[in-house]
Design an enzyme around this catalytic site. Sequence first.
Site, short mmCIF file in Angstrom:
data_model
loop_
_atom_site.label_atom_id
_atom_site.label_comp_id
_atom_site.label_asym_id
_atom_site.label_seq_id
_atom_site.Cartn_x
_atom_site.Cartn_y
_atom_site.Cartn_z
N ASP A 126 8.77 9.20 44.07
CA ASP A 126 9.48 9.05 45.35
C ASP A 126 8.82 9.85 46.47
O ASP A 126 8.21 10.89 46.22
CB ASP A 126 10.92 9.53 45.22
N HIS A 284 8.42 12.91 41.94
CA HIS A 284 8.10 12.85 43.36
C HIS A 284 6.61 13.11 43.59
O HIS A 284 5.96 13.83 42.83
CB HIS A 284 8.90 13.90 44.14
#
Length: 417
Positions: A126, A284
């Site tokens: 992400d 992430h």
Amino acid sequence: MIPTFIATTLLMAASIKAVHAALTMPPPIPTTWPANDQTQMITGALLTAPLVADALAHVQATVPAALLNIPPSTFISGSTVTYTASAAANCYWPAGQCTRNAAVAGSYEADIVTCPAANVWGVTYDDGPTNNAAHVADTQAIRTVLDSMNAKATFFVCGTSAQSNPAQVLASYNAGHQIASHTWTHHPLTSLSNAQVVAELKYTEAAIYQITGKVPTHFRPPYGDIDDRIRAIASALGYRNVLWVPSRDTQDASVAPSAAGSASALATVRTWFVAQPGFISLQHDISTFTSQLAVDILNAIKATPNFPLTLQSVAQCMNVPAYYGDAGTTGSTSRAVPTSTATSATVVGTSTARATTTPAGEAATARPAGTTTTTLTKPASTAKPTDIPIESSGQSLYSYVSSLVVAAIVALGLPLV
């Protein structure tokens, strides 16, 4: 018997609404973009641009009013909001990791949380892409290891990050990784108006399309912040909501960015290296710390003899198209429409209504302002979806015709049913 005038008018109204229910695909490229700064919300004229206005009208014409009228939560700061509606009734994820396991016809698609096949790891990153000159601990570094493993992942990109680093988005796409949406500002979606939610998705969609020539079919709400209102809006725009198995969060955005934090997170992830039901994880590529941890995890997988799991993107593990118009779609003139009428929800933990909540999984992370936008030429060989026109004035015209119908029925003394 209904008089001919009324019958004709009703048919006319239905026809107008049907035309209006289609979206323009691919999306029109905006002449003005939101600020490349995640601290600035999308407001003002940006919400009335054709890209947003037509999509919002489509949402209003197709999504039940009861869902669109769920009140927004109150934004506190970072990932924290106060959810003012019923968390349980609206399946608000952070209050108890509630997920909708089946689509509801005309309302929303089911959430994607796991990969259906055993021993499949849905790998997701992400917030990126990120980029540095040495390509150490950035999106390219992650992609290099994935490519060496012949493994694919899903990159949930923010619109701001995509515009700041378009070459990285294009490189990931060209390498066969899935590009999906993570909204423009990375703001908790339940705290935004319907128009702002549409804008978050459509501006990001337009940015991805401008770079890759493709329109994504999946999105992940920032911080996992979602309820049935957001599900319905996203589904009307053709998106599947992708969350993650709560126990398969690397905690890369929560642990201290230090050697000890990295070692702790890596030790946790190593416990996943066993045969098990399919799952989707949360990672992430927003910082050098999270990106380096991602590289370390992949290298640990490579070094594990007889590693029992298969790494795949979300679209791969679900066996569905990653982009609108790709093989496997129905070819209909509107985007995904739920067909199941079953309603199902799973709640992990305790759901608390009207609670001030920091959504699980994604900690509040400092989000850098974007840099100068770079425009890339889309690959000439990329096939584009067919344009689907939308009658931009259809909603108001439909309302006008509907009012004529009601007036005629009343004038003739017929019952309103």
